[in-house]
Design a protein around this motif. Structure first.
Motif, PDB file in Angstrom:
ATOM      1  N   GLY A  52       0.832  -1.189   0.000  1.00 23.95           N
ATOM      2  CA  GLY A  52       0.000   0.000   0.000  1.00 23.95           C
ATOM      3  C   GLY A  52       0.870   1.244   0.000  1.00 23.95           C
ATOM      4  N   ARG A  53       1.962   1.216  -0.772  1.00 21.50           N
ATOM      5  CA  ARG A  53       3.011   2.241  -0.711  1.00 21.50           C
ATOM      6  C   ARG A  53       2.735   3.363  -1.706  1.00 21.50           C
ATOM      7  NH1 ARG A  53       8.511   1.508   0.936  1.00 21.50           N
ATOM      8  NH2 ARG A  53       9.963   2.993   0.006  1.00 21.50           N
ATOM      9  N   PRO A  54       2.946   4.639  -1.302  1.00 23.72           N
ATOM     10  CA  PRO A  54       2.797   5.743  -2.251  1.00 23.72           C
ATOM     11  C   PRO A  54       3.713   5.569  -3.448  1.00 23.72           C
ATOM     12  CG  PRO A  54       2.968   6.563  -0.005  1.00 23.72           C
ATOM     13  CD  PRO A  54       3.275   5.094   0.049  1.00 23.72           C
ATOM     14  N   ARG A  55       3.189   5.830  -4.638  1.00 24.75           N
ATOM     15  CA  ARG A  55       3.959   5.571  -5.847  1.00 24.75           C
ATOM     16  C   ARG A  55       5.177   6.486  -5.990  1.00 24.75           C
ATOM     17  NH1 ARG A  55       0.907   1.708  -5.752  1.00 24.75           N
ATOM     18  NH2 ARG A  55       0.060   0.666  -7.588  1.00 24.75           N
ATOM     19  N   PHE A  56       5.155   7.662  -5.333  1.00 23.53           N
ATOM     20  CA  PHE A  56       6.283   8.566  -5.491  1.00 23.53           C
ATOM     21  C   PHE A  56       7.437   8.226  -4.574  1.00 23.53           C
ATOM     22  CE2 PHE A  56       3.294  10.579  -2.540  1.00 23.53           C
ATOM     23  CZ  PHE A  56       4.080  10.636  -1.412  1.00 23.53           C
ATOM     24  N   ASN A  57       7.274   7.250  -3.687  1.00 23.85           N
ATOM     25  CA  ASN A  57       8.341   6.913  -2.748  1.00 23.85           C
ATOM     26  C   ASN A  57       9.264   5.886  -3.397  1.00 23.85           C
ATOM     27  OD1 ASN A  57       9.785   6.972  -0.398  1.00 23.85           O
ATOM     28  ND2 ASN A  57       8.306   5.837   0.824  1.00 23.85           N
ATOM     29  N   PRO A  58      10.515   6.220  -3.683  1.00 26.66           N
ATOM     30  CA  PRO A  58      11.394   5.300  -4.416  1.00 26.66           C
ATOM     31  C   PRO A  58      11.756   4.075  -3.597  1.00 26.66           C
ATOM     32  CG  PRO A  58      12.620   7.204  -3.642  1.00 26.66           C
ATOM     33  CD  PRO A  58      11.179   7.491  -3.354  1.00 26.66           C
ATOM     34  N   LEU A  59      12.271   3.069  -4.291  1.00 27.98           N
ATOM     35  CA  LEU A  59      12.688   1.814  -3.678  1.00 27.98           C
ATOM     36  C   LEU A  59      14.198   1.652  -3.785  1.00 27.98           C
ATOM     37  CD1 LEU A  59      10.028  -0.584  -5.271  1.00 27.98           C
ATOM     38  CD2 LEU A  59       9.862   0.665  -3.113  1.00 27.98           C
ATOM     39  N   ILE A  60      14.777   0.898  -2.873  1.00 30.48           N
ATOM     40  CA  ILE A  60      16.194   0.539  -2.967  1.00 30.48           C
ATOM     41  C   ILE A  60      16.330  -0.670  -3.888  1.00 30.48           C
ATOM     42  CG2 ILE A  60      18.202  -0.307  -1.695  1.00 30.48           C
ATOM     43  CD1 ILE A  60      17.115   1.194   0.753  1.00 30.48           C
ATOM     44  N   ALA A  61      17.283  -0.599  -4.802  1.00 32.98           N
ATOM     45  CA  ALA A  61      17.637  -1.750  -5.632  1.00 32.98           C
ATOM     46  C   ALA A  61      18.827  -2.448  -4.981  1.00 32.98           C
ATOM     47  CB  ALA A  61      17.978  -1.314  -7.049  1.00 32.98           C
ATOM     48  N   HIS A  62      18.690  -3.753  -4.762  1.00 31.59           N
ATOM     49  CA  HIS A  62      19.721  -4.535  -4.086  1.00 31.59           C
ATOM     50  C   HIS A  62      20.512  -5.336  -5.120  1.00 31.59           C
ATOM     51  CE1 HIS A  62      16.945  -3.472  -0.910  1.00 31.59           C
ATOM     52  NE2 HIS A  62      17.852  -3.837  -0.020  1.00 31.59           N
ATOM     53  N   VAL A  63      21.833  -5.311  -4.974  1.00 28.37           N
ATOM     54  CA  VAL A  63      22.716  -5.937  -5.952  1.00 28.37           C
ATOM     55  C   VAL A  63      23.540  -7.035  -5.291  1.00 28.37           C
ATOM     56  CG1 VAL A  63      22.824  -3.857  -7.366  1.00 28.37           C
ATOM     57  CG2 VAL A  63      24.536  -4.215  -5.565  1.00 28.37           C
ATOM     58  N   ALA A  64      24.070  -7.922  -6.143  1.00 31.10           N
ATOM     59  CA  ALA A  64      24.882  -9.040  -5.649  1.00 31.10           C
ATOM     60  C   ALA A  64      26.344  -8.681  -5.513  1.00 31.10           C
ATOM     61  CB  ALA A  64      24.727 -10.242  -6.582  1.00 31.10           C
ATOM     62  N   ASP A  65      26.824  -7.745  -6.353  1.00 32.43           N
ATOM     63  CA  ASP A  65      28.243  -7.410  -6.353  1.00 32.43           C
ATOM     64  C   ASP A  65      28.433  -6.041  -6.984  1.00 32.43           C
ATOM     65  OD1 ASP A  65      28.022  -7.864  -9.152  1.00 32.43           O
ATOM     66  OD2 ASP A  65      28.539  -9.978  -8.863  1.00 32.43           O
ATOM     67  N   ARG A  66      29.667  -5.575  -6.952  1.00 33.16           N
ATOM     68  CA  ARG A  66      29.963  -4.242  -7.475  1.00 33.16           C
ATOM     69  C   ARG A  66      29.760  -4.177  -8.987  1.00 33.16           C
ATOM     70  NH1 ARG A  66      33.159   0.407  -6.531  1.00 33.16           N
ATOM     71  NH2 ARG A  66      32.612   1.685  -8.350  1.00 33.16           N
ATOM     72  N   ALA A  67      30.042  -5.266  -9.692  1.00 31.47           N
ATOM     73  CA  ALA A  67      29.850  -5.265 -11.143  1.00 31.47           C
ATOM     74  C   ALA A  67      28.384  -5.001 -11.497  1.00 31.47           C
ATOM     75  CB  ALA A  67      30.328  -6.591 -11.732  1.00 31.47           C
ATOM     76  N   MET A  68      27.470  -5.623 -10.781  1.00 32.74           N
ATOM     77  CA  MET A  68      26.050  -5.382 -11.022  1.00 32.74           C
ATOM     78  C   MET A  68      25.699  -3.925 -10.698  1.00 32.74           C
ATOM     79  SD  MET A  68      22.697  -7.355  -9.405  1.00 32.74           S
ATOM     80  CE  MET A  68      23.029  -8.916 -10.252  1.00 32.74           C
ATOM     81  N   ALA A  69      26.272  -3.399  -9.627  1.00 31.43           N
ATOM     82  CA  ALA A  69      26.018  -2.006  -9.259  1.00 31.43           C
ATOM     83  C   ALA A  69      26.510  -1.051 -10.337  1.00 31.43           C
ATOM     84  CB  ALA A  69      26.693  -1.692  -7.923  1.00 31.43           C
ATOM     85  N   ASP A  70      27.686  -1.337 -10.921  1.00 36.37           N
ATOM     86  CA  ASP A  70      28.253  -0.463 -11.952  1.00 36.37           C
ATOM     87  C   ASP A  70      27.421  -0.454 -13.226  1.00 36.37           C
ATOM     88  OD1 ASP A  70      30.427   0.609 -10.586  1.00 36.37           O
ATOM     89  OD2 ASP A  70      31.679  -1.144 -11.002  1.00 36.37           O
ATOM     90  N   ARG A  71      26.677  -1.520 -13.477  1.00 42.74           N
ATOM     91  CA  ARG A  71      25.800  -1.541 -14.652  1.00 42.74           C
ATOM     92  C   ARG A  71      24.551  -0.683 -14.438  1.00 42.74           C
ATOM     93  NH1 ARG A  71      27.418  -7.069 -14.541  1.00 42.74           N
ATOM     94  NH2 ARG A  71      25.456  -7.758 -13.590  1.00 42.74           N
ATOM     95  N   ILE A  72      24.279  -0.322 -13.199  1.00 46.97           N
ATOM     96  CA  ILE A  72      23.059   0.400 -12.864  1.00 46.97           C
ATOM     97  C   ILE A  72      23.316   1.876 -12.597  1.00 46.97           C
ATOM     98  CG2 ILE A  72      21.198   0.573 -11.135  1.00 46.97           C
ATOM     99  CD1 ILE A  72      21.573  -2.454 -10.697  1.00 46.97           C
ATOM    100  N   ALA A  73      24.464   2.203 -11.995  1.00 49.31           N
ATOM    101  CA  ALA A  73      24.711   3.560 -11.522  1.00 49.31           C
ATOM    102  C   ALA A  73      26.156   3.969 -11.763  1.00 49.31           C
ATOM    103  CB  ALA A  73      24.382   3.659 -10.032  1.00 49.31           C
ATOM    104  N   VAL A  74      26.396   5.284 -11.662  1.00 47.32           N
ATOM    105  CA  VAL A  74      27.720   5.859 -11.837  1.00 47.32           C
ATOM    106  C   VAL A  74      28.295   6.190 -10.455  1.00 47.32           C
ATOM    107  CG1 VAL A  74      29.061   7.731 -12.852  1.00 47.32           C
ATOM    108  CG2 VAL A  74      27.043   6.832 -14.054  1.00 47.32           C
ATOM    109  N   PHE A  75      29.474   5.650 -10.162  1.00 45.76           N
ATOM    110  CA  PHE A  75      30.118   5.854  -8.868  1.00 45.76           C
ATOM    111  C   PHE A  75      31.168   6.967  -8.962  1.00 45.76           C
ATOM    112  CE2 PHE A  75      28.203   1.831  -8.129  1.00 45.76           C
ATOM    113  CZ  PHE A  75      28.151   1.631  -6.752  1.00 45.76           C
ATOM    114  N   ASP A  76      31.064   7.958  -8.100  1.00 45.35           N
ATOM    115  CA  ASP A  76      32.133   8.931  -7.907  1.00 45.35           C
ATOM    116  C   ASP A  76      33.168   8.309  -6.965  1.00 45.35           C
ATOM    117  OD1 ASP A  76      31.570  10.068  -4.939  1.00 45.35           O
ATOM    118  OD2 ASP A  76      29.687   9.640  -5.984  1.00 45.35           O
ATOM    119  N   PRO A  77      34.367   8.886  -6.846  1.00 45.81           N
ATOM    120  CA  PRO A  77      35.403   8.265  -6.008  1.00 45.81           C
ATOM    121  C   PRO A  77      35.010   8.081  -4.543  1.00 45.81           C
ATOM    122  CG  PRO A  77      36.389   9.856  -7.487  1.00 45.81           C
ATOM    123  CD  PRO A  77      34.906  10.003  -7.644  1.00 45.81           C
ATOM    124  N   LEU A  78      34.297   9.044  -3.946  1.00 43.21           N
ATOM    125  CA  LEU A  78      33.917   8.917  -2.537  1.00 43.21           C
ATOM    126  C   LEU A  78      32.890   7.812  -2.345  1.00 43.21           C
ATOM    127  CD1 LEU A  78      33.964   9.693   0.392  1.00 43.21           C
ATOM    128  CD2 LEU A  78      32.486  11.660  -0.139  1.00 43.21           C
TER     129      LEU A  78
END
Length: 320
Positions: A52-78
């Motif tokens: 029953g969650r408001p549609r504007f509230n984003p969700l966390i995407a959970h990944v298995a490893d850093r390679a999967m994360a890099d395919r989804i998002a851009v990482f800055d050095p920090l």
């Protein structure tokens, strides 16, 4: 009613449900998550429907490893340094979202950023086997207390989902800490299972606090709320109130409380964090109109505990 299976028995059935676009409640180190394939719009819609969650509230995407994360998002050095220090674990990073990631738009709620986390244990194994990220908000009705046991999840969502994977009580007991790097500065969007001091030690910089609008999950003004009203930082307990206590010293009138749960007799904030949601649920079941809460220090995990209590105590008309 949802079937409850232990982690050692549940992997194949959980995979089959996820492959079919269904949702599964799974244990993580923070709280139980309601997981669905983050690339499947039907699965993500089922998460919203079950919660029953408001549609504007984003969700966390959970990944298995850093390679999967890099395919989804851009990482800055920090952000990369923080991921290296705290992943897998109770840290979520809000990062620029790659347009070709395959993540369904419902996950990001229209934002150009995405919240990513790498869980330990069963969740990480499940994502690796699936080969795709899982959207997995806390496994509870939207705005209500997060589930830290399989039984609590089944009691709340059992008539809306098919499987709860039982991994026992979650060790952290609070949702993840959410961070975002903006213009080289590190901003705390939600305190959680990693204390600010630990983060600052790795980052080599102070955390900024506050955000304009909803930039990440768990930022609604009213959230984590029991059925009872919440009264915080009490020095005196009114007759008939339930009492959520902390430490060895009691608020005046504690003898007249309808029920008492002490988050930590010794004042241990890590123990208090792990007990928070379960004890709120236990006091809510007593039937008292109000839960009175003794003061809890703000240092370390106390910041996250006080954040959850403040949201639980917020006016209920702020759940939108």
């Amino acid at each position: 009613m949802a079937e409850i299976l232990a982690v050692g028995e549940a992997l194949e059935q959980a995979l089959a449900l996820l492959e079919g676009g269904d949702v599964v409640a799974i244990p993580t180190e923070t709280v139980y998550g309601l997981a669905g394939d983050a690339t499947n719009g039907v699965a993500v819609a089922r998460i919203f429907e079950a919660k029953g969650r408001p549609r504007f509230n984003p969700l966390i995407a959970h990944v298995a490893d850093r390679a999967m994360a890099d395919r989804i998002a851009v990482f800055d050095p920090l952000s990369a340094r923080l991921a290296g220090a705290f992943w897998p674990g109770p840290l979520t990073l809000v990062l620029p979202h790659r347009a070709d990631s395959g993540i369904h738009p419902l996950v990001t709620a229209g934002l150009d950023t995405i919240a990513l986390r790498m869980p330990r244990g069963f969740g990480g194994e499940l994502i690796a086997r699936l080969g795709r990220p899982l959207a997995a908000p806390s496994a509870n009705s939207s705005g209500r207390i997060s589930g830290t046991t399989a039984g609590a999840v089944a009691a709340d969502l059992g008539d809306r989902i098919r499987l709860v994977v039982d991994g026992g009580a979650t060790p952290v007991g609070l949702e993840s800490t959410i961070l975002k790097v903006e213009h080289g500065e590190l901003r705390l969007l939600r305190p959680g299972g990693i204390g600010a001091e630990e983060i600052e030690a790795v980052a080599g910089a102070k955390l900024l606090r506050g955000a304009a609008g909803i930039e990440a999950p768990g930022m609604l003004a009213s959230h984590y709320a029991p059925g009872a009203l919440m009264r915080l930082n009490v020095e005196k307990v009114a007759g008939g109130e339930a009492l959520l206590a902390f430490g060895r010293s009691r608020a005046e009138g504690w003898q007249d409380a309808a029920a008492i749960r002490n988050l930590s007799e010794t004042g241990d904030l890590r123990e208090a964090a792990s007990n928070l949601f379960a004890f709120m649920q236990a006091l809510d079941r007593v039937g008292a109109a109000t839960i009175a809460v003794e003061p809890i220090p703000f240092e370390g995990l106390g910041e996250a505990i006080n954040d959850r209590l403040a949201r639980a105590a917020a006016p209920r008309d702020k759940i939108v």
